[in-house]
Design a protein around this motif. Sequence first.
Motif, mmCIF file in Angstrom:
data_model
loop_
_atom_site.group_PDB
_atom_site.id
_atom_site.type_symbol
_atom_site.label_atom_id
_atom_site.label_comp_id
_atom_site.label_asym_id
_atom_site.label_seq_id
_atom_site.Cartn_x
_atom_site.Cartn_y
_atom_site.Cartn_z
ATOM 1 N N ALA A 186 0.818 -1.222 0.000
ATOM 2 C CA ALA A 186 0.000 0.000 0.000
ATOM 3 C C ALA A 186 0.849 1.268 0.000
ATOM 4 C CB ALA A 186 -0.939 -0.009 1.206
ATOM 5 N N ILE A 187 1.754 1.352 -0.966
ATOM 6 C CA ILE A 187 2.621 2.533 -0.979
ATOM 7 C C ILE A 187 1.828 3.750 -1.457
ATOM 8 C CG2 ILE A 187 4.723 1.197 -1.323
ATOM 9 C CD1 ILE A 187 4.684 1.922 -4.277
ATOM 10 N N GLY A 188 2.311 4.936 -1.137
ATOM 11 C CA GLY A 188 1.637 6.167 -1.546
ATOM 12 C C GLY A 188 1.887 6.460 -3.019
ATOM 13 N N PHE A 189 1.194 7.484 -3.506
ATOM 14 C CA PHE A 189 1.256 7.774 -4.944
ATOM 15 C C PHE A 189 2.655 8.228 -5.380
ATOM 16 C CE2 PHE A 189 0.243 10.258 -8.822
ATOM 17 C CZ PHE A 189 -0.252 9.214 -9.574
ATOM 18 N N HIS A 190 3.308 9.054 -4.567
ATOM 19 C CA HIS A 190 4.659 9.509 -4.944
ATOM 20 C C HIS A 190 5.610 8.317 -5.081
ATOM 21 C CE1 HIS A 190 4.201 13.842 -4.868
ATOM 22 N NE2 HIS A 190 3.513 13.760 -3.744
ATOM 23 N N GLU A 191 5.472 7.372 -4.147
ATOM 24 C CA GLU A 191 6.351 6.202 -4.184
ATOM 25 C C GLU A 191 6.031 5.315 -5.391
ATOM 26 O OE1 GLU A 191 8.026 2.935 -1.015
ATOM 27 O OE2 GLU A 191 6.548 4.376 -0.312
ATOM 28 N N LYS A 192 4.739 5.245 -5.708
ATOM 29 C CA LYS A 192 4.336 4.486 -6.902
ATOM 30 C C LYS A 192 5.001 5.087 -8.151
ATOM 31 C CE LYS A 192 0.336 3.400 -9.788
ATOM 32 N NZ LYS A 192 -1.093 3.212 -9.891
ATOM 33 N N LEU A 193 5.036 6.402 -8.209
ATOM 34 C CA LEU A 193 5.684 7.041 -9.364
ATOM 35 C C LEU A 193 7.154 6.640 -9.441
ATOM 36 C CD1 LEU A 193 4.234 10.691 -9.289
ATOM 37 C CD2 LEU A 193 3.460 8.757 -10.648
#
Length: 370
Positions: free
Chosen positions: A55-62
């Motif tokens: 469940a990583i955050g959006f910035h980390e997903k990028l």
Amino acid sequence: MSEVLEKAHAFAAAHVAPNAARWARDGVMAVDALKAAAKVGLLSFQTSKDWGGSAIGFHEKLRLLELLSRHSYDFAFSLTNTAGCAARIASEMPRSVAERYVPAMLAGERFGGSALSEPNAGSDFGGIKTRAVKDGDGWVLNGEKGWITNAAFGDVFIAYAQTDPGAGARGIGSFLVDGRREGFERTPCERLAGGGVVGAGGFKLANYRVRADEVVSLPGPAFKKAMSGVNQARTYVAAMCCAMVDACLETAIAYGKSRQAFGSALSAKQGWRWMAADIATDVEAGRLLVAKAADLIVHNEDAALTSAHAKKFATRMAVGRISDACQLMGAAGLREEHPFLRHLASARVASYTDGSTEMQNERIAAILLK
Ligand SMILES: Cc1cc2nc3c(=O)[nH]c(=O)nc-3n(C[C@H](O)[C@H](O)[C@H](O)COP(=O)(O)OP(=O)(O)OC[C@H]3O[C@@H](n4cnc5c(N)ncnc54)[C@H](O)[C@@H]3O)c2cc1C
């Protein structure tokens, strides 16, 4: 670097970098590599912890998608489509339904994605013809989906269908479709020239029955959710394009420092250096737009305009600047060991998915002129 990003970094070096050229040459999607990614938890990066995800955050997903896209945009795009589909099923469907799909998807046993497009409706989402008709508690679906990432080998899709012909986008609902059930027939996958290997294909639905608890979103919310998901997709596609250009520039700089012509390194020539500098400026500009859109997304603010700017800019920029970076290499840039032509094909794919460049302009103009 977080644990997930460290895993992605190591995975990209071990599995993606050495194989990306072969995948593009052979025109096949890397199903084995997707399975290997599942083993190290890279298909569960979006799924909540109660499903064993990170469940990583959006910035980390990028960052994660950028790391992978530097070597293969196609692999990253395919991976995020399955990961995103699993995460949506986990968070939006009843637990009893999700149990049937999410563990298998996170384990790399089943793959999937989102099916909006049809052979005769791409940009014109409101014009899709796949029909959903209420039948008792459930629905019956008939129609055909085309150009769907992962459809060549996947069999779990969130498919969009029209419940009320004449209502346009307002009548569209989304439904969970299982390719192992009666009424689903896969159509031959797309054979693409030059790369862009995301397993694009399609399927026909003939009296496919959706149970009551397999409705993902009813008309109204379905369209709104699709649009909010698309803002995220536009932002990560833009980030992935910046990563491809950056990887090409890095390759060209290393080459330019070592290649001699007219008594000095290529990288000492003003014309050569300025082209490299122009590419770097455009990557920075793309990244700033991505960062602005990502901030809006994580703060739950309206990202429609900024994500459209980011995607339009980054995809156009990638098509032009990957070509420019290849020019810096001379003939050597055409070699299969280098990413230029593969990345160029992927940048072309990125110019269509999640809304073409023209659809970004429509979005931007609609907001500007409202
Ligand atoms: C490799 C790949 C993977 C894909 N994966 C998925 C997926 O997972 N799920 C999914 O649902 N779809 C997917 N797509 C489909 C993608 O979303 C469509 O290609 C896209 O929406 C454009 O539709 P189209 O290709 O039918 O082009 P069309 O809609 O036929 O348009 C053709 C051209 O005309 C332009 N155009 C259309 N209307 C207008 C207008 N009003 N004004 C000006 N110009 C216009 C378009 O921008 C485009 O340049 C994928 C496509 C590709 C290539």
